[in-house]
Design an enzyme around this catalytic site. Sequence first.
Site, short mmCIF file in Angstrom:
data_model
loop_
_atom_site.label_atom_id
_atom_site.label_comp_id
_atom_site.label_asym_id
_atom_site.label_seq_id
_atom_site.Cartn_x
_atom_site.Cartn_y
_atom_site.Cartn_z
N ASP A 47 0.83 -1.21 0.00
CA ASP A 47 0.00 0.00 0.00
C ASP A 47 0.87 1.26 0.00
OD1 ASP A 47 -2.35 1.41 -0.04
OD2 ASP A 47 -2.72 1.26 2.12
N ASN A 78 -10.33 -2.77 -6.59
CA ASN A 78 -9.54 -1.82 -7.38
C ASN A 78 -10.21 -1.43 -8.71
OD1 ASN A 78 -6.28 -3.07 -6.30
ND2 ASN A 78 -7.49 -1.37 -5.51
#
Length: 241
Positions: free
Chosen positions: A16, A64
């Site tokens: 991340d 996503n």
Amino acid sequence: MSTNENVPSHIAIIMDGNGRWARQKGFIRFRGHEEGAKSVREITRACAKKKIKQLTLYAFSLENWKRPQREINLLMKLLKDYLIGERNEIRENDIRLTAIGRISALPEDVKRELRISMEESKNNKGMTLCLALNYGGRAEIVDAVKAIAEQVKTGKLNVGEITEETFKKYLYTHDMIDPDLLIRTAGEMRISNFLLWEISYAELWVTPVCWPDFKKEHLEEAIKDYARRERRFGGLRGEYT
Ligand code: FPP
């Protein structure tokens, strides 16, 4: 469970902070993903050299797809270029490449390169590198339940035979050991729908470092910290037994 108690056999990583890294530097978000791909390369090589058995990377989640189409397209292109560009590295490090997730929904060109890389590396004997692509932990469990229900419906499986071990056989990760160590970069204390079933007993290690800045020394730090932990799997500490 790991065979050598102090070294994780399976490391899973939630990569991340690519966007934050780019923003902090005044770059467009995609520069963060490009730099993130370099960290993928460095960490994969470092894990292979340390004889880690398996590395699983959360590269693209089911969620996503909610990102702007342009970012998705660039991520898919980056993934495709990575698959093509890493073939030598994968061969030289004796890595076996695999993937988990709803792979069939990925773009055709990405699937093609993934198939080639997996086929070329399938007999390699070193570390297994597993890319989680179009992956969601809840979706994985739902897919397993559907497959089990189908088996029960057609009389190939009895309800009484459904144990944790049987269930595991229907997960994308059926042929993998569970992660011993789960690393998350960029500081968030979340699991984000990653390997929900498999991380039941994983040790968690979160660093504020964004993924593009995550290098060998951070990996070493995580592994050292893991080595100091005492894993009890719901049992008692040694001195109390
Ligand atoms: C999180 O950063 C990262 C991703 C959504 C994708 C991960 C992709 C890579 C590391 C690059 C390519 C991967 C391979 C396997 C070649 P973010 O965009 O959510 O960061 P932010 O939370 O700071 O915005």
